[in-house]
Motif scaffolding. Sequence first.
Motif, PDB file in Angstrom:
ATOM      1  N   PHE A   1       9.024  16.688   4.075  1.00 13.15           N
ATOM      2  CA  PHE A   1       8.992  16.707   5.533  1.00 13.15           C
ATOM      3  C   PHE A   1      10.054  17.628   6.127  1.00 13.15           C
ATOM      4  CE2 PHE A   1       7.881  12.369   3.998  1.00 13.15           C
ATOM      5  CZ  PHE A   1       6.510  12.499   4.136  1.00 13.15           C
ATOM      6  N   GLY A   2      10.789  18.332   5.258  1.00 16.17           N
ATOM      7  CA  GLY A   2      11.797  19.269   5.732  1.00 16.17           C
ATOM      8  C   GLY A   2      12.944  18.609   6.465  1.00 16.17           C
ATOM      9  N   VAL A   3      13.272  17.384   6.068  1.00 19.98           N
ATOM     10  CA  VAL A   3      14.293  16.603   6.778  1.00 19.98           C
ATOM     11  C   VAL A   3      15.438  16.265   5.833  1.00 19.98           C
ATOM     12  CG1 VAL A   3      14.742  14.321   7.779  1.00 19.98           C
ATOM     13  CG2 VAL A   3      12.750  15.619   8.506  1.00 19.98           C
ATOM     14  N   ARG A   4      16.659  16.360   6.346  1.00 24.79           N
ATOM     15  CA  ARG A   4      17.833  15.957   5.575  1.00 24.79           C
ATOM     16  C   ARG A   4      18.415  14.681   6.184  1.00 24.79           C
ATOM     17  NH1 ARG A   4      22.107  20.383   4.332  1.00 24.79           N
ATOM     18  NH2 ARG A   4      22.144  20.624   6.597  1.00 24.79           N
TER      19      ARG A   4
ATOM     20  N   GLY B   1       0.834  -1.180   0.000  1.00 24.80           N
ATOM     21  CA  GLY B   1       0.000   0.000   0.000  1.00 24.80           C
ATOM     22  C   GLY B   1       0.875   1.239   0.000  1.00 24.80           C
ATOM     23  N   VAL B   2       0.314   2.372  -0.391  1.00 26.45           N
ATOM     24  CA  VAL B   2       1.032   3.648  -0.330  1.00 26.45           C
ATOM     25  C   VAL B   2       0.703   4.269   1.017  1.00 26.45           C
ATOM     26  CG1 VAL B   2       1.316   5.914  -1.355  1.00 26.45           C
ATOM     27  CG2 VAL B   2       0.965   3.926  -2.826  1.00 26.45           C
ATOM     28  N   VAL B   3       1.692   4.291   1.899  1.00 24.60           N
ATOM     29  CA  VAL B   3       1.465   4.712   3.279  1.00 24.60           C
ATOM     30  C   VAL B   3       2.228   6.019   3.533  1.00 24.60           C
ATOM     31  CG1 VAL B   3       1.627   4.077   5.716  1.00 24.60           C
ATOM     32  CG2 VAL B   3       1.229   2.310   3.978  1.00 24.60           C
ATOM     33  N   VAL B   4       1.477   7.096   3.726  1.00 22.85           N
ATOM     34  CA  VAL B   4       2.075   8.389   4.038  1.00 22.85           C
ATOM     35  C   VAL B   4       2.141   8.519   5.556  1.00 22.85           C
ATOM     36  CG1 VAL B   4       1.838  10.889   3.783  1.00 22.85           C
ATOM     37  CG2 VAL B   4       1.123   9.372   1.922  1.00 22.85           C
ATOM     38  N   PRO B   5       3.294   8.876   6.114  1.00 25.78           N
ATOM     39  CA  PRO B   5       3.409   8.950   7.577  1.00 25.78           C
ATOM     40  C   PRO B   5       2.618  10.122   8.143  1.00 25.78           C
ATOM     41  CG  PRO B   5       5.378   9.843   6.557  1.00 25.78           C
ATOM     42  CD  PRO B   5       4.546   9.255   5.446  1.00 25.78           C
ATOM     43  N   PRO B   6       2.286  10.075   9.425  1.00 21.65           N
ATOM     44  CA  PRO B   6       1.544  11.185  10.039  1.00 21.65           C
ATOM     45  C   PRO B   6       2.384  12.453  10.112  1.00 21.65           C
ATOM     46  CG  PRO B   6       2.211   9.576  11.702  1.00 21.65           C
ATOM     47  CD  PRO B   6       2.521   8.965  10.371  1.00 21.65           C
ATOM     48  N   ASP B   7       1.720  13.577  10.209  1.00 22.76           N
ATOM     49  CA  ASP B   7       2.407  14.863  10.323  1.00 22.76           C
ATOM     50  C   ASP B   7       3.371  14.844  11.513  1.00 22.76           C
ATOM     51  OD1 ASP B   7       0.981  15.789   8.184  1.00 22.76           O
ATOM     52  OD2 ASP B   7      -0.487  16.894   9.366  1.00 22.76           O
ATOM     53  N   GLY B   8       4.546  15.377  11.292  1.00 29.46           N
ATOM     54  CA  GLY B   8       5.524  15.489  12.361  1.00 29.46           C
ATOM     55  C   GLY B   8       6.374  14.266  12.589  1.00 29.46           C
ATOM     56  N   TYR B   9       6.061  13.164  11.896  1.00 29.79           N
ATOM     57  CA  TYR B   9       6.793  11.913  12.136  1.00 29.79           C
ATOM     58  C   TYR B   9       8.261  12.036  11.748  1.00 29.79           C
ATOM     59  CZ  TYR B   9       8.245   7.023  11.537  1.00 29.79           C
ATOM     60  OH  TYR B   9       8.916   5.835  11.589  1.00 29.79           O
ATOM     61  N   TRP B  10       8.519  12.494  10.527  1.00 29.88           N
ATOM     62  CA  TRP B  10       9.905  12.532  10.064  1.00 29.88           C
ATOM     63  C   TRP B  10      10.742  13.554  10.834  1.00 29.88           C
ATOM     64  CZ3 TRP B  10      13.454  10.189   6.925  1.00 29.88           C
ATOM     65  CH2 TRP B  10      13.020   9.013   6.316  1.00 29.88           C
ATOM     66  N   SER B  11      10.165  14.671  11.181  1.00 29.33           N
ATOM     67  CA  SER B  11      10.920  15.649  11.966  1.00 29.33           C
ATOM     68  C   SER B  11      11.226  15.094  13.350  1.00 29.33           C
ATOM     69  CB  SER B  11      10.149  16.966  12.070  1.00 29.33           C
ATOM     70  OG  SER B  11       8.875  16.764  12.653  1.00 29.33           O
ATOM     71  N   ALA B  12      10.298  14.314  13.920  1.00 28.07           N
ATOM     72  CA  ALA B  12      10.548  13.683  15.221  1.00 28.07           C
ATOM     73  C   ALA B  12      11.639  12.628  15.112  1.00 28.07           C
ATOM     74  CB  ALA B  12       9.259  13.057  15.758  1.00 28.07           C
ATOM     75  N   VAL B  13      11.610  11.847  14.043  1.00 28.47           N
ATOM     76  CA  VAL B  13      12.643  10.822  13.830  1.00 28.47           C
ATOM     77  C   VAL B  13      14.009  11.478  13.652  1.00 28.47           C
ATOM     78  CG1 VAL B  13      13.461   9.044  12.232  1.00 28.47           C
ATOM     79  CG2 VAL B  13      11.058   9.105  12.888  1.00 28.47           C
ATOM     80  N   ARG B  14      14.053  12.575  12.916  1.00 24.82           N
ATOM     81  CA  ARG B  14      15.330  13.277  12.732  1.00 24.82           C
ATOM     82  C   ARG B  14      15.855  13.793  14.068  1.00 24.82           C
ATOM     83  NH1 ARG B  14      19.789  13.366   9.699  1.00 24.82           N
ATOM     84  NH2 ARG B  14      20.185  12.353  11.716  1.00 24.82           N
ATOM     85  N   ALA B  15      14.987  14.328  14.890  1.00 26.37           N
ATOM     86  CA  ALA B  15      15.417  14.834  16.193  1.00 26.37           C
ATOM     87  C   ALA B  15      15.926  13.709  17.082  1.00 26.37           C
ATOM     88  CB  ALA B  15      14.257  15.559  16.875  1.00 26.37           C
ATOM     89  N   VAL B  16      15.231  12.578  17.062  1.00 27.77           N
ATOM     90  CA  VAL B  16      15.627  11.430  17.887  1.00 27.77           C
ATOM     91  C   VAL B  16      16.975  10.881  17.438  1.00 27.77           C
ATOM     92  CG1 VAL B  16      15.077   9.001  18.354  1.00 27.77           C
ATOM     93  CG2 VAL B  16      13.304  10.755  18.587  1.00 27.77           C
ATOM     94  N   THR B  17      17.161  10.704  16.136  1.00 27.76           N
ATOM     95  CA  THR B  17      18.413  10.133  15.640  1.00 27.76           C
ATOM     96  C   THR B  17      19.588  11.080  15.875  1.00 27.76           C
ATOM     97  OG1 THR B  17      17.836  10.935  13.419  1.00 27.76           O
ATOM     98  CG2 THR B  17      17.336   8.635  13.930  1.00 27.76           C
ATOM     99  N   THR B  18      19.357  12.359  15.708  1.00 21.57           N
ATOM    100  CA  THR B  18      20.426  13.326  15.953  1.00 21.57           C
ATOM    101  C   THR B  18      20.846  13.303  17.418  1.00 21.57           C
ATOM    102  OG1 THR B  18      19.656  14.759  14.155  1.00 21.57           O
ATOM    103  CG2 THR B  18      21.071  15.756  15.827  1.00 21.57           C
ATOM    104  N   ALA B  19      19.869  13.283  18.309  1.00 26.33           N
ATOM    105  CA  ALA B  19      20.171  13.280  19.739  1.00 26.33           C
ATOM    106  C   ALA B  19      20.908  12.024  20.170  1.00 26.33           C
ATOM    107  CB  ALA B  19      18.868  13.421  20.536  1.00 26.33           C
ATOM    108  N   ALA B  20      20.613  10.907  19.516  1.00 26.24           N
ATOM    109  CA  ALA B  20      21.224   9.625  19.895  1.00 26.24           C
ATOM    110  C   ALA B  20      22.481   9.313  19.093  1.00 26.24           C
ATOM    111  CB  ALA B  20      20.208   8.499  19.710  1.00 26.24           C
ATOM    112  N   ASP B  21      22.911  10.231  18.221  1.00 28.42           N
ATOM    113  CA  ASP B  21      24.060   9.988  17.339  1.00 28.42           C
ATOM    114  C   ASP B  21      23.859   8.708  16.532  1.00 28.42           C
ATOM    115  OD1 ASP B  21      26.481  10.480  16.104  1.00 28.42           O
ATOM    116  OD2 ASP B  21      27.678   9.517  17.678  1.00 28.42           O
ATOM    117  N   VAL B  22      22.697   8.650  15.874  1.00 29.18           N
ATOM    118  CA  VAL B  22      22.302   7.513  15.042  1.00 29.18           C
ATOM    119  C   VAL B  22      22.052   8.032  13.631  1.00 29.18           C
ATOM    120  CG1 VAL B  22      20.412   5.890  14.614  1.00 29.18           C
ATOM    121  CG2 VAL B  22      21.350   6.126  16.919  1.00 29.18           C
ATOM    122  N   LEU B  23      22.491   7.301  12.628  1.00 26.81           N
ATOM    123  CA  LEU B  23      22.313   7.716  11.244  1.00 26.81           C
ATOM    124  C   LEU B  23      20.860   7.550  10.821  1.00 26.81           C
ATOM    125  CD1 LEU B  23      25.426   5.942   9.659  1.00 26.81           C
ATOM    126  CD2 LEU B  23      25.261   8.327  10.412  1.00 26.81           C
ATOM    127  N   LEU B  24      20.342   8.525  10.087  1.00 31.65           N
ATOM    128  CA  LEU B  24      19.024   8.423   9.485  1.00 31.65           C
ATOM    129  C   LEU B  24      19.212   8.109   7.999  1.00 31.65           C
ATOM    130  CD1 LEU B  24      15.983   8.584   9.469  1.00 31.65           C
ATOM    131  CD2 LEU B  24      16.158  11.079   9.289  1.00 31.65           C
TER     132      LEU B  24
END
Length: 334
Positions: free
Chosen positions: A253-256, A209-232
């Motif tokens: 999603f404004g994420v790099r 299926g084509v599954v679009v993530p909920p609003d704010g998901y990718w920005s939250a994932v980017r923040a979590v990975t950055t804080a934990a020194d984990v590659l996204l």
Amino acid sequence: MTLLTTDATTPAAHSSSVLAPNYHPLHVTVASAEGSWVTDVDGRRYLDLLAGYSALNFGHRHPALVAAAKDQLDRVTLTSRAFDHDLLLPFARALTDLVGPLVAGEPMMLPMNTGAEAVETAIKAARKWGYEVKGVPADRATIVVADGNFHGRTTTIVSFSTDPDARTGFGPFTPGFRVVPYGDAAALEAAIDETTVAVLLEPIQGEQGVVVPPDGYWSAVRAVTTAADVLLVADEVQSGLGRTGTTLASEYFGVRPDLVTLGKALGGGILPVSAVVGRADVLGRLTAGTHGSTFGGNPLACAVGLAVVELLATGEPQRLAQVRGEQLGARLDA
């Protein structure tokens, strides 16, 4: 005119004792194609809405891509990486110029052939970085992924698939992966610990299926990975290179991401071309002898890939994808 789409209930278009039955094709045997249209062996024309599983983002036999391939066929097609050739560095520069501003850090690229190879390359690079830079104990690296994912069908990749068809009968499975619900940033954060080297996700899931993530998901994932020194790591093999109306779907999603896997459309529908683009301090860990491919970055692939990047650099394919998507969506909704 007939619309060409998938239907899992459609009987196979052919049966043969000499061809492995790992696909269940439609009752269409294509003889020729151009642009958005294909013609079968009986002369019927179809509007192709499959687009080669997004490998044909520029349509069938785009003239600029065909011309690039034909020109290169008259020069040299393969050297292996035992030699340099005159298109390898121009292709690398063009692709990093296009995608580099959309990823974190100083960009580097590593060319491969298929999308699954690009994902495998990203997994290897993330693990190597985790051991050599982050200091994860040997053979303990973990990568967090999402359920419903599709990243390919190699034995390592199906080890973290949640699709029974992809997994059943192919064990034992490769360890080192933790599966969490797609779109649940809290579950993803809880799965990360000191052994985690990367989070691997599709910006938009496209297979079950084509599954679009909920609003704010990718920005939250980017923040979590950055804080934990984990590659996204963003798998853009299917969603990238103009498919969603932008060069990368992660732009929405404004994420790099730190690493991006590319494939399918990078070969222009002419031949397999893939690559990983991202942080040089990560990809640079794959030194001579640690990773490679006989055909990766071959002259013919680079000629076509360079022509693909030149098309995308104009922004026109991305714009047209957005316009046509809105037009088609409005008509279908009506």
